[in-house]
Design an enzyme around this catalytic site. Structure first.
Site, short mmCIF file in Angstrom:
data_model
loop_
_atom_site.label_atom_id
_atom_site.label_comp_id
_atom_site.label_asym_id
_atom_site.label_seq_id
_atom_site.Cartn_x
_atom_site.Cartn_y
_atom_site.Cartn_z
N ASP A 129 2.02 -6.99 -4.15
CA ASP A 129 1.23 -7.08 -2.93
C ASP A 129 2.00 -8.07 -2.06
OD1 ASP A 129 -1.94 -6.74 -1.98
OD2 ASP A 129 -0.89 -8.47 -1.14
N THR A 182 2.08 -4.58 4.31
CA THR A 182 2.01 -4.94 5.73
C THR A 182 1.55 -6.38 5.97
OG1 THR A 182 -0.23 -4.05 5.86
CG2 THR A 182 1.57 -2.57 6.49
N THR A 235 0.81 -1.22 0.00
CA THR A 235 0.00 0.00 0.00
C THR A 235 0.85 1.27 0.00
OG1 THR A 235 -1.73 -1.15 1.21
CG2 THR A 235 -1.75 1.24 1.35
N1 ASP Z 1 -2.25 -5.91 0.78
C1 ASP Z 1 -1.21 -4.96 1.12
C2 ASP Z 1 0.09 -5.71 1.16
O1 ASP Z 1 0.39 -6.33 2.13
C3 ASP Z 1 -1.55 -4.30 2.40
C4 ASP Z 1 -0.56 -3.26 2.87
O2 ASP Z 1 0.44 -2.97 2.26
O3 ASP Z 1 -0.83 -2.68 3.93
O4 ASP Z 1 0.82 -5.66 0.20
#
Ligand code: ASP
Length: 339
Positions: free
Chosen positions: A57, A89, A13
């Protein structure tokens, strides 16, 4: 002296912005980060960016990407003072744990961060996470790096990478390290809790060992679980078994027979707890005696993410002498409290 930080952008993200024409989120060209975040130019460090050609992702990150990151850090180790990895994350705790085992005897900071909202969002948490991570990645005292391990920085907290877990898909404060103290807190001052920092043995040289085996399975038990599912476990070499509380499982002959058979077939069983805080204590309740009897390995207070990646790293690793059980029981880089 201006410290040099290598920023590795993998995706997630943090590197997204809203396309106002379509209303959806899209990855922006991270090579242009300095335009998006001119504040970087005000920092005391010099930042070089290595973006993944195709931002991922983090659910698509795995052993292949961990190796790419580990080897890239290895190749550039002498040229930089610190490393910052921007990562989604969702699986950040896995990647940070895996990298902590791969990057042996670090003398420089390797900081992971990401964000809950894209960097292009008005209410984003990305800027603070990124800028403060750069501070930690370039923090030196008396010509020595203050952080010499893989850490996760998120929402004002610096945590040991292999002790973290993502516990919230909603809050900015998304990561916890329930079984280990915070390494630092960013407030008005950038604080570091020095007594909790990891230090490799002083005579040990930095090296990269990106060995990973995928012959590892993770299984969480639940009340009413059909025990025959255990029999259906394919010929896996390590089973990380997440059991109740401080190490209990069903006290039945069938459980015993099935687990014993797995062991006879050569499967190593690592036992970890479903509780995020505290850990395994074989023998505390009679419902845990089975594990000592069959020679299962206690994961003590290790996180699931760390137990899985540690098992993947140790299994069939030619660089380790001794048995898998002996090596797993060791505290390799601060991932577990010594028994
Ligand atoms: N779906 C994303 C990822 O883990 C969520 C994020 O970055 O917070 O790549």
């Amino acid at each position: 002296m201006k410290r040099k930080v290598l920023l590795i952008y993998t995706g997630g993200t943090i590197g997204m912005e809203k396309n106002y024409a379509t209303g959806s989120l899209q990855a922006f060209d991270f090579g242009n980060i300095f335009e998006k975040l001119p504040e970087i130019n005000m920092l005391e460090c010099e930042v070089s960016v290595y973006p993944f050609r195709k931002p991922l992702d983090s659910s698509d990150m795995g052993p292949k990407e961990w190796k790419i990151i580990a080897n890239y850090i290895g190749k550039n180790y002498e040229n930089y003072d610190g490393f910052l990895i921007l990562h989604g994350t969702d699986t950040m705790a896995y990647s940070a744990s895996a990298l902590s085992f791969m990057l042996k005897n670090l003398r420089k900071p390797v900081i992971f961060t990401g964000s809950q909202l894209p960097i292009g969002d008005l209410r984003t948490d990305a800027k603070e996470n990124l800028l403060t991570s750069l501070y930690y990645a370039s923090l030196y005292e008396n010509d020595e790096a203050v952080i010499q391990e893989v850490a996760v920085y998120f929402e004002y907290k610096l945590l040991r990478g292999n002790r973290t877990l993502k516990y919230s898909a909603e809050h900015f404060d998304a990561f916890q390290s329930p079984n280990y103290a915070q390494l630092g807190i960013s407030g008005v001052h950038l604080n570091v809790e020095k007594e909790y920092l990891w230090r490799a043995p002083s005579d040990a040289e930095f090296s990269v060992d990106a060995h990973t085996s995928q012959n590892v399975l993770f299984w969480r038990i639940f009340p009413g679980m059909h025990l025959n599912h255990f029999v259906e476990i394919p010929n896996v070499k390590v089973l990380v078994l997440q059991v109740f509380g401080s190490g209990t499982i069903f006290n039945t002959e069938k459980t015993k027979e099935i687990l014993q058979n797995l062991r006879k077939n050569g499967t190593e069983i690592v036992v970890i707890s479903q509780c995020v805080s505290g850990g395994i204590s074989f023998g505390k309740y009679s419902n845990s005696n089975i594990f000592a009897e069959i020679g299962a390995i206690s994961g003590n207070d290790i996180t699931a993410e760390s137990a899985i990646t540690k098992a993947m790293h140790l299994l069939d690793n030619p660089k380790y002498t001794g048995t898998f059980a002996e090596n797993f029981a060791k505290n390799l880089c601060g991932e577990v409290t010594a028994n």
